[in-house]
Design a protein around this motif. Structure first.
Motif, mmCIF file in Angstrom:
data_model
loop_
_atom_site.group_PDB
_atom_site.id
_atom_site.type_symbol
_atom_site.label_atom_id
_atom_site.label_comp_id
_atom_site.label_asym_id
_atom_site.label_seq_id
_atom_site.Cartn_x
_atom_site.Cartn_y
_atom_site.Cartn_z
ATOM 1 N N TYR A 55 5.936 -41.854 65.068
ATOM 2 C CA TYR A 55 6.639 -41.761 66.347
ATOM 3 C C TYR A 55 7.993 -42.447 66.288
ATOM 4 N N ARG A 56 8.105 -43.523 65.516
ATOM 5 C CA ARG A 56 9.386 -44.206 65.409
ATOM 6 C C ARG A 56 10.418 -43.324 64.714
ATOM 7 N N SER A 57 10.007 -42.510 63.793
ATOM 8 C CA SER A 57 10.946 -41.686 63.028
ATOM 9 C C SER A 57 11.446 -40.484 63.803
ATOM 10 N N LEU A 58 10.826 -40.147 64.919
ATOM 11 C CA LEU A 58 11.236 -38.950 65.655
ATOM 12 C C LEU A 58 12.667 -39.045 66.165
ATOM 13 N N ARG A 59 13.148 -40.259 66.431
ATOM 14 C CA ARG A 59 14.518 -40.402 66.922
ATOM 15 C C ARG A 59 15.557 -40.205 65.831
ATOM 16 N N GLU A 60 15.120 -40.104 64.572
ATOM 17 C CA GLU A 60 16.044 -39.987 63.450
ATOM 18 C C GLU A 60 16.101 -38.584 62.858
ATOM 19 N N VAL A 61 15.163 -37.721 63.217
ATOM 20 C CA VAL A 61 15.090 -36.410 62.576
ATOM 21 C C VAL A 61 15.911 -35.392 63.348
ATOM 22 N N ASP A 62 16.243 -34.289 62.669
ATOM 23 C CA ASP A 62 16.996 -33.197 63.285
ATOM 24 C C ASP A 62 16.096 -32.058 63.745
ATOM 25 N N GLY A 63 14.827 -32.114 63.418
ATOM 26 C CA GLY A 63 13.912 -31.057 63.817
ATOM 27 C C GLY A 63 12.489 -31.418 63.434
ATOM 28 N N VAL A 64 11.516 -30.824 64.142
ATOM 29 C CA VAL A 64 10.100 -31.111 63.919
ATOM 30 C C VAL A 64 9.359 -29.789 63.800
ATOM 31 N N VAL A 65 8.490 -29.695 62.792
ATOM 32 C CA VAL A 65 7.637 -28.521 62.596
ATOM 33 C C VAL A 65 6.203 -28.926 62.914
ATOM 34 N N LEU A 66 5.556 -28.172 63.789
ATOM 35 C CA LEU A 66 4.178 -28.442 64.183
ATOM 36 C C LEU A 66 3.289 -27.297 63.743
ATOM 37 N N VAL A 67 2.220 -27.627 63.012
ATOM 38 C CA VAL A 67 1.242 -26.634 62.565
ATOM 39 C C VAL A 67 -0.140 -27.167 62.917
ATOM 40 N N GLY A 68 -0.873 -26.431 63.752
ATOM 41 C CA GLY A 68 -2.212 -26.886 64.128
ATOM 42 C C GLY A 68 -2.141 -28.187 64.889
ATOM 43 N N GLY A 69 -2.971 -29.141 64.457
ATOM 44 C CA GLY A 69 -2.921 -30.487 64.993
ATOM 45 C C GLY A 69 -3.781 -30.712 66.216
ATOM 46 N N GLY A 70 -3.894 -32.010 66.571
ATOM 47 C CA GLY A 70 -4.697 -32.420 67.717
ATOM 48 C C GLY A 70 -3.845 -33.139 68.743
ATOM 49 N N ARG A 71 -4.371 -34.262 69.256
ATOM 50 C CA ARG A 71 -3.706 -34.947 70.351
ATOM 51 C C ARG A 71 -2.356 -35.511 69.940
#
Length: 348
Positions: A93-109
């Motif tokens: 969660y801390r790294s989300l402010r540093e990335v340029d994009g997020v890929v989500l595949v499947g996953g839970g909560r």
């Protein structure tokens, strides 16, 4: 999820497409329950990767989380940054402010929470809805929220996974990143423009205040007359009233001061009329004498305060009743034109 093996294969294709596009990636765990291991496998199919292209953020002192393919053979490609925590979610969660994009595949909560964070903070996100899981829920939410993707791009995120899906994913993430950067540039220009307008307003207010003060030595420098005295009073009241209103905007940290300046000028003018008319009622010849020089000091102060508190001035004017019409001598009161009021039946 639906077809788990197909999702893992899609992870490899996503890694290959990201590497071909020259993107760097951030991964968190090499455990089999996560898709990162397969993404790294596809990513490393490119031979000429720059050093540190794969940033790994595992929990501190947990070797099982960093057992990625080819880590030993190609250590220069990996940039391992141990996070001071025992849970991978902390670094994630801390790294989300540093990335340029997020890929989500499947996953839970945690995947659902990640998608909500991306949508809330404008982080480009691509939920692969075809394989189900929380990514499908994030994709459903994108149809009811604000983000950087177009409706056609959101629709493509829900399409069946095929041969060109990975390339489309990278392309859509890239366009979202460009739109986000463009929006940030526009917001930065808007902030710079607001700062410039605020500075211009402050300078204008200062110059108007100096103009109002300049009427004091002017009345002493020229020969006293009704025209000069009245002009000095009017200019001084309007200038200080406008200056007071502009100072109010600076005090309240507002940037749009032109409308406030007009309201302040009007309030200063009204206050000037009320103040001077009261003085004229007591001393009808005050504008022609030397007393106007002393009166000017009060007028400047009244104009400035009226401009600074223009909202109070207008609220007071709203509460003031209009004066009653004058009574014409010789005419009965209460009936226009002097007509006799009609008598009601019964002589009342």
């Amino acid at each position: 999820m639906g077809d788990t093996e197909a999702a893992l294969t899609a992870g490899e294709e996503i890694g290959t497409a990201l590497a071909a596009a020259g993107c760097r990636i951030v991964v968190y765990s090499s455990e089999a329950q996560f898709v990162e291991d397969r993404v790294v496998t596809g990513y490393l199919t490119r031979e000429d990767l720059p050093p540190g292209s794969v940033q790994v953020r595992p929990p501190y002192d947990d070797d099982a989380e960093t057992d990625f393919p080819h880590l030993v053979e190609r250590p220069e490609v990996f940039d391992v940054r141990n996070d001071p925590g025992a849970d991978w979610e902390v670094g994630f969660y801390r790294s989300l402010r540093e990335v340029d994009g997020v890929v989500l595949v499947g996953g839970g909560r945690s995947t659902l929470v990640t998608g909500m964070i991306c949508l809330a903070f404008g982080i480009p996100v691509y939920p692969v809805a075809w394989f189900g899981g929380a990514s499908r829920k994030v994709w459903d939410t994108m149809n009811r929220s604000t983000h950087h993707a177009t409706p056609d791009e959101v629709s493509a995120m829900g399409a069946p996974w095929g041969r060109d899906s990975a390339q489309r994913l990278v392309r859509v993430l890239g366009t979202q990143r460009e739109r986000r950067a463009q929006k940030q540039r526009e917001e930065a220009r808007s902030r710079r423009g607001a700062t410039l307008r605020a500075g211009l307003g402050a300078v204008t207010g200062m110059l108007l205040l100096l103009l109002g003060f300049a009427t004091i030595p002017l009345t002493y420098a020229v020969e006293s007359s009704t025209a000069v005295n009245l002009s000095a009073l009017i200019v001084g009241a309007l200038a200080t009233g406008t200056s007071g209103a502009i100072t109010r905007t600076v005090f309240d940290r507002e940037t749009h001061w032109a409308r406030t300046a007009v309201l302040g000028m009007s309030a200063g003018g009204i206050a000037f009329l009320l103040f001077v008319s009261a003085q004229l009622a007591a001393s009808p010849d005050i504008l022609a004498g030397e007393g106007v020089r002393r009166l000017l000091f009060f007028v400047l102060a009244v104009g400035y305060v009226s401009g600074f508190t223009f909202d109070a001035v207008y609220n007071r004017l709203k509460q003031t009743e209009p004066p009653a019409p004058p009574v014409v001598p010789g005419l009965p009161t209460g009936v226009p034109g002097g007509a006799t009021p009609p008598q009601s039946p019964g002589g009342v």
